[in-house]
Design a protein around this motif. Structure first.
Motif, mmCIF file in Angstrom:
data_model
loop_
_atom_site.group_PDB
_atom_site.id
_atom_site.type_symbol
_atom_site.label_atom_id
_atom_site.label_comp_id
_atom_site.label_asym_id
_atom_site.label_seq_id
_atom_site.Cartn_x
_atom_site.Cartn_y
_atom_site.Cartn_z
ATOM 1 N N LEU A 1 0.839 -1.203 0.000
ATOM 2 C CA LEU A 1 0.000 0.000 0.000
ATOM 3 C C LEU A 1 0.871 1.248 0.000
ATOM 4 N N GLU A 2 1.847 1.292 0.866
ATOM 5 C CA GLU A 2 2.725 2.457 0.951
ATOM 6 C C GLU A 2 3.499 2.661 -0.349
ATOM 7 N N LEU A 3 3.982 1.579 -0.945
ATOM 8 C CA LEU A 3 4.720 1.699 -2.202
ATOM 9 C C LEU A 3 3.828 2.228 -3.324
ATOM 10 N N VAL A 4 2.590 1.768 -3.374
ATOM 11 C CA VAL A 4 1.661 2.280 -4.386
ATOM 12 C C VAL A 4 1.438 3.772 -4.182
ATOM 13 N N LEU A 5 1.290 4.185 -2.944
ATOM 14 C CA LEU A 5 1.076 5.612 -2.681
ATOM 15 C C LEU A 5 2.314 6.440 -3.022
ATOM 16 N N ILE A 6 3.486 5.858 -2.878
ATOM 17 C CA ILE A 6 4.714 6.553 -3.271
ATOM 18 C C ILE A 6 4.724 6.791 -4.777
ATOM 19 N N VAL A 7 4.384 5.755 -5.551
ATOM 20 C CA VAL A 7 4.498 5.884 -7.008
ATOM 21 C C VAL A 7 3.278 6.518 -7.653
ATOM 22 N N ARG A 8 2.108 6.386 -7.046
ATOM 23 C CA ARG A 8 0.892 6.906 -7.671
ATOM 24 C C ARG A 8 0.393 8.209 -7.065
ATOM 25 N N ALA A 9 0.701 8.460 -5.808
ATOM 26 C CA ALA A 9 0.202 9.671 -5.146
ATOM 27 C C ALA A 9 1.340 10.606 -4.768
ATOM 28 N N ASP A 10 2.539 10.290 -5.244
ATOM 29 C CA ASP A 10 3.710 11.120 -4.996
ATOM 30 C C ASP A 10 3.950 11.342 -3.504
ATOM 31 N N ARG A 11 3.686 10.296 -2.731
ATOM 32 C CA ARG A 11 3.949 10.364 -1.288
ATOM 33 C C ARG A 11 5.447 10.366 -1.057
ATOM 34 N N LYS A 12 5.876 11.103 -0.051
ATOM 35 C CA LYS A 12 7.295 11.149 0.299
ATOM 36 C C LYS A 12 7.776 9.742 0.644
ATOM 37 N N ARG A 13 8.934 9.397 0.141
ATOM 38 C CA ARG A 13 9.484 8.060 0.371
ATOM 39 C C ARG A 13 9.994 7.909 1.796
ATOM 40 N N ASP A 14 9.620 6.802 2.381
ATOM 41 C CA ASP A 14 10.166 6.376 3.659
ATOM 42 C C ASP A 14 11.644 6.058 3.424
ATOM 43 N N PRO A 15 12.517 6.296 4.398
ATOM 44 C CA PRO A 15 13.934 5.964 4.203
ATOM 45 C C PRO A 15 14.182 4.517 3.771
ATOM 46 N N ALA A 16 13.353 3.589 4.204
ATOM 47 C CA ALA A 16 13.532 2.185 3.815
ATOM 48 C C ALA A 16 13.346 1.974 2.320
ATOM 49 N N ALA A 17 12.589 2.847 1.682
ATOM 50 C CA ALA A 17 12.325 2.716 0.243
ATOM 51 C C ALA A 17 13.057 3.780 -0.570
ATOM 52 N N GLN A 18 13.894 4.538 0.071
ATOM 53 C CA GLN A 18 14.527 5.691 -0.569
ATOM 54 C C GLN A 18 15.304 5.333 -1.828
ATOM 55 N N ASP A 19 16.048 4.269 -1.801
ATOM 56 C CA ASP A 19 16.925 3.946 -2.923
ATOM 57 C C ASP A 19 16.373 2.884 -3.864
ATOM 58 N N LEU A 20 15.112 2.527 -3.685
ATOM 59 C CA LEU A 20 14.519 1.498 -4.544
ATOM 60 C C LEU A 20 14.204 2.020 -5.932
ATOM 61 N N ASP A 21 14.515 1.225 -6.922
ATOM 62 C CA ASP A 21 14.062 1.491 -8.282
ATOM 63 C C ASP A 21 12.683 0.854 -8.404
ATOM 64 N N LEU A 22 11.660 1.663 -8.481
ATOM 65 C CA LEU A 22 10.283 1.171 -8.476
ATOM 66 C C LEU A 22 9.653 1.119 -9.865
ATOM 67 N N ASP A 23 10.471 1.222 -10.913
ATOM 68 C CA ASP A 23 9.926 1.210 -12.273
ATOM 69 C C ASP A 23 9.201 -0.094 -12.600
ATOM 70 N N SER A 24 9.815 -1.235 -12.309
ATOM 71 C CA SER A 24 9.155 -2.505 -12.635
ATOM 72 C C SER A 24 7.945 -2.731 -11.731
ATOM 73 N N PHE A 25 8.030 -2.289 -10.483
ATOM 74 C CA PHE A 25 6.882 -2.365 -9.578
ATOM 75 C C PHE A 25 5.731 -1.538 -10.141
ATOM 76 N N THR A 26 6.030 -0.329 -10.574
ATOM 77 C CA THR A 26 5.011 0.569 -11.111
ATOM 78 C C THR A 26 4.356 -0.023 -12.352
ATOM 79 N N SER A 27 5.137 -0.627 -13.213
ATOM 80 C CA SER A 27 4.574 -1.188 -14.443
ATOM 81 C C SER A 27 3.662 -2.386 -14.165
ATOM 82 N N ALA A 28 3.810 -3.003 -13.001
ATOM 83 C CA ALA A 28 2.964 -4.154 -12.639
ATOM 84 C C ALA A 28 1.645 -3.734 -11.994
ATOM 85 N N LEU A 29 1.448 -2.453 -11.771
ATOM 86 C CA LEU A 29 0.248 -1.970 -11.070
ATOM 87 C C LEU A 29 -0.926 -1.810 -12.024
ATOM 88 N N THR A 30 -1.553 -2.899 -12.322
ATOM 89 C CA THR A 30 -2.761 -2.865 -13.147
ATOM 90 C C THR A 30 -3.957 -2.510 -12.267
#
Length: 134
Positions: free
Chosen positions: A52-81
């Motif tokens: 849920l938090e990751l979706v909100l980061i990529v779709r709602a431009d939520r500020k990234r938690d430090p734990a997710a700061q350096d993640l490349d979320l491109d492939s995650f984002t493309s899987a969000l049907t």
């Protein structure tokens, strides 16, 4: 002893998810095992909250938690049907349920203030996700 905290990435299930994404191994199919039973065990709840938090980061431009700061979320984002977003809404609803969620029960055992410190942000995030998935 595992990691435990009220933040979306403050636990073992979320840590494993973050590692999977970081290594490029993540697929939604790779986490479905955690949601197969009627009773949602703690790992499933932790994964649902982190997703849920990751979706909100990529779709709602939520500020990234430090734990997710350096993640490349491109492939995650493309899987969000739209189907995956609907599925995630259902899994988060299960997570915050007082009857079928081990994670809810564990937070409930800590007392009402602690339960609220975990549950209120998840409920708010769920509402944001519902708006995004319309």
């Amino acid at each position: 002893m595992g990691a435990w905290g009220s933040g979306p990435f403050d636990n073992d299930g979320a840590g494993d998810l973050i590692a999977s994404i970081g290594h490029g191994d993540f697929t939604f199919e790779s986490v479905e095992w955690a949601f197969e039973d009627d009773y949602l065990e703690v790992d499933g709840g932790q994964i649902a909250v982190a997703l849920l938090e990751l979706v909100l980061i990529v779709r709602a431009d939520r500020k990234r938690d430090p734990a997710a700061q350096d993640l490349d979320l491109d492939s995650f984002t493309s899987a969000l049907t739209s189907e995956r977003l609907t599925w995630l809404i259902e899994m988060v609803e299960r997570t915050i349920s007082s009857t079928d969620s081990e994670l809810f029960e564990l937070w409930d055992e800590q007392g009402p203030e602690e339960l609220a410190s975990w549950r209120v942000p998840v409920v708010d995030g769920l509402e944001d996700l519902r708006v995004l998935s319309v």
